[in-house]
Design a protein around this motif. Structure first.
Motif, PDB file in Angstrom:
ATOM      1  N   SER A  11      -6.511 -10.240   3.479  1.00 40.61           N
ATOM      2  CA  SER A  11      -5.628  -9.295   3.520  1.00 40.61           C
ATOM      3  C   SER A  11      -6.088  -8.128   4.464  1.00 40.61           C
ATOM      4  N   ARG A  12      -7.207  -8.342   5.167  1.00 40.30           N
ATOM      5  CA  ARG A  12      -7.835  -7.201   5.992  1.00 40.30           C
ATOM      6  C   ARG A  12      -6.910  -6.793   6.921  1.00 40.30           C
ATOM      7  N   GLY A  13      -6.406  -7.721   7.900  1.00 37.89           N
ATOM      8  CA  GLY A  13      -5.236  -7.364   8.876  1.00 37.89           C
ATOM      9  C   GLY A  13      -4.064  -6.533   8.510  1.00 37.89           C
ATOM     10  N   LEU A  14      -3.682  -6.820   7.223  1.00 43.56           N
ATOM     11  CA  LEU A  14      -2.629  -6.343   6.589  1.00 43.56           C
ATOM     12  C   LEU A  14      -2.958  -4.704   6.595  1.00 43.56           C
ATOM     13  N   ILE A  15      -4.032  -4.191   5.828  1.00 46.04           N
ATOM     14  CA  ILE A  15      -4.572  -3.202   5.449  1.00 46.04           C
ATOM     15  C   ILE A  15      -4.428  -2.376   6.586  1.00 46.04           C
ATOM     16  N   GLN A  16      -5.107  -3.002   7.861  1.00 49.29           N
ATOM     17  CA  GLN A  16      -5.477  -2.010   8.924  1.00 49.29           C
ATOM     18  C   GLN A  16      -4.038  -1.880   9.740  1.00 49.29           C
ATOM     19  N   ARG A  17      -3.169  -2.804   9.526  1.00 48.33           N
ATOM     20  CA  ARG A  17      -1.867  -2.471  10.240  1.00 48.33           C
ATOM     21  C   ARG A  17      -0.965  -1.383   9.792  1.00 48.33           C
ATOM     22  N   TYR A  18      -1.068  -1.280   8.354  1.00 50.13           N
ATOM     23  CA  TYR A  18      -0.146  -0.529   7.794  1.00 50.13           C
ATOM     24  C   TYR A  18      -0.478   1.037   7.297  1.00 50.13           C
ATOM     25  N   MET A  19      -2.046   1.116   7.119  1.00 49.78           N
ATOM     26  CA  MET A  19      -2.502   2.391   6.523  1.00 49.78           C
ATOM     27  C   MET A  19      -2.127   3.617   7.519  1.00 49.78           C
ATOM     28  N   ALA A  20      -2.582   3.253   8.827  1.00 53.63           N
ATOM     29  CA  ALA A  20      -2.421   4.368   9.855  1.00 53.63           C
ATOM     30  C   ALA A  20      -0.750   4.883   9.545  1.00 53.63           C
ATOM     31  N   GLY A  21       0.264   3.956   9.730  1.00 57.50           N
ATOM     32  CA  GLY A  21       1.690   4.374   9.493  1.00 57.50           C
ATOM     33  C   GLY A  21       1.933   4.884   8.269  1.00 57.50           C
ATOM     34  N   LEU A  22       1.210   4.429   7.239  1.00 58.53           N
ATOM     35  CA  LEU A  22       1.657   4.960   6.038  1.00 58.53           C
ATOM     36  C   LEU A  22       1.004   6.500   5.838  1.00 58.53           C
ATOM     37  N   ALA A  23      -0.141   6.737   6.442  1.00 58.76           N
ATOM     38  CA  ALA A  23      -0.642   8.004   6.642  1.00 58.76           C
ATOM     39  C   ALA A  23       0.214   8.914   7.093  1.00 58.76           C
ATOM     40  N   ARG A  24       0.797   8.560   8.352  1.00 58.20           N
ATOM     41  CA  ARG A  24       1.761   9.524   9.137  1.00 58.20           C
ATOM     42  C   ARG A  24       2.930   9.577   8.352  1.00 58.20           C
ATOM     43  N   ARG A  25       3.755   8.629   7.647  1.00 60.55           N
ATOM     44  CA  ARG A  25       4.985   8.958   6.846  1.00 60.55           C
ATOM     45  C   ARG A  25       4.489  10.102   5.691  1.00 60.55           C
ATOM     46  N   ALA A  26       3.509   9.560   5.039  1.00 53.99           N
ATOM     47  CA  ALA A  26       3.369  10.489   3.857  1.00 53.99           C
ATOM     48  C   ALA A  26       2.641  11.956   4.108  1.00 53.99           C
ATOM     49  N   GLY A  27       2.121  11.765   5.143  1.00 53.24           N
ATOM     50  CA  GLY A  27       1.147  13.180   5.455  1.00 53.24           C
ATOM     51  C   GLY A  27      -0.289  12.813   5.094  1.00 53.24           C
ATOM     52  N   GLN A  28      -1.139  13.290   5.825  1.00 48.81           N
ATOM     53  CA  GLN A  28      -2.753  12.662   5.885  1.00 48.81           C
ATOM     54  C   GLN A  28      -3.124  13.302   4.618  1.00 48.81           C
ATOM     55  N   GLY A  29      -2.855  14.488   4.106  1.00 44.22           N
ATOM     56  CA  GLY A  29      -3.549  15.248   2.966  1.00 44.22           C
ATOM     57  C   GLY A  29      -3.012  14.364   1.687  1.00 44.22           C
ATOM     58  N   PRO A  30      -1.639  14.157   1.420  1.00 37.84           N
ATOM     59  CA  PRO A  30      -1.364  13.441   0.255  1.00 37.84           C
ATOM     60  C   PRO A  30      -1.835  11.821   0.336  1.00 37.84           C
ATOM     61  N   PHE A  31      -2.030  11.285   1.597  1.00 32.69           N
ATOM     62  CA  PHE A  31      -2.273   9.975   1.857  1.00 32.69           C
ATOM     63  C   PHE A  31      -3.867  10.027   1.151  1.00 32.69           C
ATOM     64  N   LEU A  32      -4.807  10.775   1.809  1.00 36.00           N
ATOM     65  CA  LEU A  32      -6.009  10.801   1.595  1.00 36.00           C
ATOM     66  C   LEU A  32      -6.443  10.852  -0.133  1.00 36.00           C
ATOM     67  N   PHE A  33      -5.558  11.837  -0.747  1.00 34.62           N
ATOM     68  CA  PHE A  33      -5.698  12.087  -1.939  1.00 34.62           C
ATOM     69  C   PHE A  33      -5.328  10.835  -2.832  1.00 34.62           C
ATOM     70  N   SER A  34      -4.102  10.169  -2.232  1.00 36.04           N
ATOM     71  CA  SER A  34      -3.844   8.918  -3.077  1.00 36.04           C
ATOM     72  C   SER A  34      -4.923   7.847  -2.984  1.00 36.04           C
ATOM     73  N   VAL A  35      -5.277   7.659  -1.638  1.00 34.76           N
ATOM     74  CA  VAL A  35      -6.288   6.596  -1.395  1.00 34.76           C
ATOM     75  C   VAL A  35      -7.540   6.693  -2.361  1.00 34.76           C
TER      76      VAL A  35
END
Length: 283
Positions: A11-35
């Protein structure tokens, strides 16, 4: 380690494809906290090693400045190191501690460490998430951010699993061999003294120290002091625990860069947890 390592590789490729977009949609602060919080909690199930590898992929997908990403990695490794202690699956320290305490009087079962340590572990994971959320910042170019320098092969995953098995087996035997010394000398130390002595976990793997120190003759409160001292100080420097070593190696983080973030945070946490543990014992 073997099973979740193979799943991560697929699933490595899937993680790399979606993480950056998810960070932009959620906001970096909430995204980093959640991760950071999610990896801290899940590390006791998927193992600290696999949680660290997931962290490497997430960091590789982000585009923060290197100093911000290094700080996120250090904070996340604190969270992973704390969360992984909750079950014997999580990390060698938890496996060894559970094995050493399996007999009377503690009769440690699969969730013994979770029941013993969960308030301190939960608070530490949340603190790590909050600290990581403060590292949000503007996107930078790919050359200005951290990226994994190594690809995972199936052979590497199998070899790593075999090494972990051998490492844990050796630590269990080490703990048995140290029993006479621990029962005669170490148990006599005050719990607060051993807590601060375990600052050496910053430069010595905390699982090895746990194998050499834990005894069934210790009380539950004594074990709390011992383990929390090992877990917190283990995050200060790269050699302290397995997540640090994996992330620093794959992301090219040097010892001084790690210490610049890890040591101040670790010392602050050691002080806070010391007074918290002392208060809980008196209460």
């Amino acid at each position: 380690v073997l099973v979740f390592g193979c799943l991560l590789r697929a699933s490595r490729g899937l993680i790399q494809r979606y993480m950056a977009g998810l960070a932009r949609r959620a906001g970096q602060g909430p995204f980093l906290f959640s991760v950071v919080v999610a990896l801290g909690v899940l590390s006791s199930v998927i193992t600290a090693i696999v949680a660290s590898l997931v962290l490497v992929e997430v960091i590789s997908a982000l585009r923060l400045a290197k100093d911000r990403e290094r700080a996120v990695v250090v904070y996340a490794c604190y969270g992973i190191g704390l969360g992984a202690v909750l079950t014997p699956l999580g990390e060698p320290l938890a496996t060894v501690a559970t094995a050493r305490l399996a007999g009377p009087p503690h009769n440690a079962d699969f969730f013994f460490l979770a029941r013993l340590l969960w308030p301190w572990v939960a608070a530490g994971i949340l603190a790590a998430g909050l600290l990581a959320s403060r590292c949000a910042g503007p996107d930078v170019s790919q050359e200005e951010s951290l990226a994994s320098s190594q690809d995972e092969t199936l052979a590497a995953i199998v070899v790593r699993a075999a090494k972990v098995y051998a490492f844990v087996a050796a630590l269990v035997l080490l703990g048995q061999g140290f029993s006479p010394v621990v029962d005669r000398f170490l148990v006599a130390l005050p719990s607060w003294a051993l807590y601060w002595i375990n600052l050496v976990s910053a430069v010595l793997d905390n699982a090895t120290l746990a194998a050499a120190e834990i005894s069934p003759r210790m009380s539950a409160s004594y074990i709390q002091f011992l383990l929390m001292g090992l877990l917190i100080s283990g995050g200060m420097l790269i050699p302290g625990n397995i997540p640090n070593i994996i992330c620093a190696s794959k992301l090219g983080i040097r010892s001084k860069e790690w210490a610049r973030v890890g040591v101040p945070v670790g010392l602050a946490l050691m002080a806070v947890y010391f007074f918290w543990l002392r208060a809980s014992v008196r209460g």
